[in-house]
Design a protein around this motif. Structure first.
Motif, PDB file in Angstrom:
ATOM      1  N   CYS A   1      -6.275  -1.630   3.235  1.00  0.00           N
ATOM      2  CA  CYS A   1      -6.204  -0.853   4.357  1.00  0.00           C
ATOM      3  C   CYS A   1      -6.020   0.722   3.952  1.00  0.00           C
ATOM      4  CB  CYS A   1      -4.700  -1.228   5.034  1.00  0.00           C
ATOM      5  SG  CYS A   1      -4.589  -2.557   6.167  1.00  0.00           S
TER       6      CYS A   1
ATOM      7  N   ARG B   1      -9.103   3.452   4.909  1.00  0.00           N
ATOM      8  CA  ARG B   1      -8.589   4.665   5.237  1.00  0.00           C
ATOM      9  C   ARG B   1      -9.378   5.919   4.620  1.00  0.00           C
ATOM     10  NH1 ARG B   1      -3.710   2.785   5.289  1.00  0.00           N
ATOM     11  NH2 ARG B   1      -3.016   1.882   7.214  1.00  0.00           N
TER      12      ARG B   1
ATOM     13  N   PRO C   1      -8.247  -0.677   9.363  1.00  0.00           N
ATOM     14  CA  PRO C   1      -6.660  -0.852   8.973  1.00  0.00           C
ATOM     15  C   PRO C   1      -5.627  -0.593   9.935  1.00  0.00           C
ATOM     16  CG  PRO C   1      -7.592   1.558   8.413  1.00  0.00           C
ATOM     17  CD  PRO C   1      -8.740   0.594   9.051  1.00  0.00           C
ATOM     18  N   HIS C   2      -4.587  -1.332   9.844  1.00  0.00           N
ATOM     19  CA  HIS C   2      -3.611  -1.265  10.942  1.00  0.00           C
ATOM     20  C   HIS C   2      -2.663   0.149  10.495  1.00  0.00           C
ATOM     21  CE1 HIS C   2      -3.950  -4.733  13.057  1.00  0.00           C
ATOM     22  NE2 HIS C   2      -4.204  -5.405  11.962  1.00  0.00           N
TER      23      HIS C   2
ATOM     24  N   GLY D   1       0.275   2.091   9.452  1.00  0.00           N
ATOM     25  CA  GLY D   1       1.342   1.783   8.421  1.00  0.00           C
ATOM     26  C   GLY D   1       1.014   0.720   7.392  1.00  0.00           C
ATOM     27  N   CYS D   2      -0.079   0.002   7.502  1.00  0.00           N
ATOM     28  CA  CYS D   2      -0.453  -1.012   6.554  1.00  0.00           C
ATOM     29  C   CYS D   2      -0.551  -0.262   5.305  1.00  0.00           C
ATOM     30  CB  CYS D   2      -1.461  -1.497   6.908  1.00  0.00           C
ATOM     31  SG  CYS D   2      -2.175  -2.975   5.646  1.00  0.00           S
ATOM     32  N   ARG D   3       0.085  -0.792   4.245  1.00  0.00           N
ATOM     33  CA  ARG D   3      -0.133  -0.239   2.752  1.00  0.00           C
ATOM     34  C   ARG D   3      -0.876  -1.196   2.078  1.00  0.00           C
ATOM     35  NH1 ARG D   3       2.898   3.956   3.983  1.00  0.00           N
ATOM     36  NH2 ARG D   3       5.266   3.829   4.668  1.00  0.00           N
ATOM     37  N   GLN D   4      -1.381  -2.130   2.289  1.00  0.00           N
ATOM     38  CA  GLN D   4      -2.091  -3.103   1.557  1.00  0.00           C
ATOM     39  C   GLN D   4      -3.188  -2.459   0.944  1.00  0.00           C
ATOM     40  OE1 GLN D   4      -3.130  -6.789   3.526  1.00  0.00           O
ATOM     41  NE2 GLN D   4      -0.980  -7.311   3.566  1.00  0.00           N
TER      42      GLN D   4
END
Length: 142
Positions: free
Chosen positions: A10, A14, A1-2, A4-7
Motif C-alpha cells: 500500500c 501511494r 491502497p486502502h 490508513g493501510c501501512r503494509q
C-alpha cells in the motif's frame, strides 16, 4: 491502497501510481446470450465497466462490505442515470439497500431493480450461466 493501510504494498502504491490496482471484482460474460454481469459494484466501478465493455446486464452483490456495493452510486442521476439495472442480492442485502440512503434513492428512482435471491439456491442468469449465493456470515449484521 486502502486508506490508513501501512503494509509495504500500500505504501509503495501511494508512492508509485503504476503499482496501484483495481479493487477485486469479477466480470461474467455469456457470449452466446450476449449478456454481461459483474460480481460486486466496487469503488472502481467506472474503470471496471470500461474493461467489461459497458454497463452490465446485471450486478451480483456478494455482501455488505462497503467495497462491494459503493459503485452502485455511479448508477444514480448524479452520474449515469441508469434505468432498472438488475441487482441480484440476498433478502437481507435487499433490505439494506431499500432502507438506507443513498441506496434507497436508487431503488425509488428506478436506477436499480432489486432481484432477491436465496442463499444456497442456484438460479440462471442466462440459459448457460447459473450462479448460487453462499452466506457471508462475517457481514450478516447488515
Amino acid at each position: 491502497p486502502h486508506l490508513g493501510c501501512r503494509q509495504a504494498r500500500c505504501v509503495e502504491a501511494r508512492r508509485n501510481p503504476a503499482r496501484r490496482e483495481l479493487v477485486a471484482s469479477l466480470g461474467l460474460t455469456d457470449r452466446s446470450a450476449g449478456k454481461r454481469f459483474v460480481v460486486d459494484a466496487t469503488p472502481d466501478f467506472t474503470e471496471q465497466m470500461a474493461l467489461l465493455g459497458g454497463l452490465p446486464d446485471g450486478i451480483l452483490l456478494t455482501h455488505a462490505h462497503i467495497g462491494h456495493y459503493l459503485g452502485l452510486a455511479q448508477l444514480g442521476r448524479e452520474v449515469l442515470g441508469a434505468r432498472r439495472v438488475p441487482v441480484f442480492c440476498t433478502p437481507s442485502m435487499a433490505r439494506f439497500l431499500r432502507e438506507n440512503k443513498p441506496w434507497s434513492r436508487l431503488v425509488s428512482r428506478g436506477n436499480i431493480e432489486i432481484m432477491e435471491i436465496e442463499p444456497g439456491v442456484e438460479f440462471p442468469l442466462t440459459p448457460r450461466l447459473r450462479v448460487k449465493a453462499l452466506r457471508a456470515p462475517h457481514r450478516d449484521e447488515d
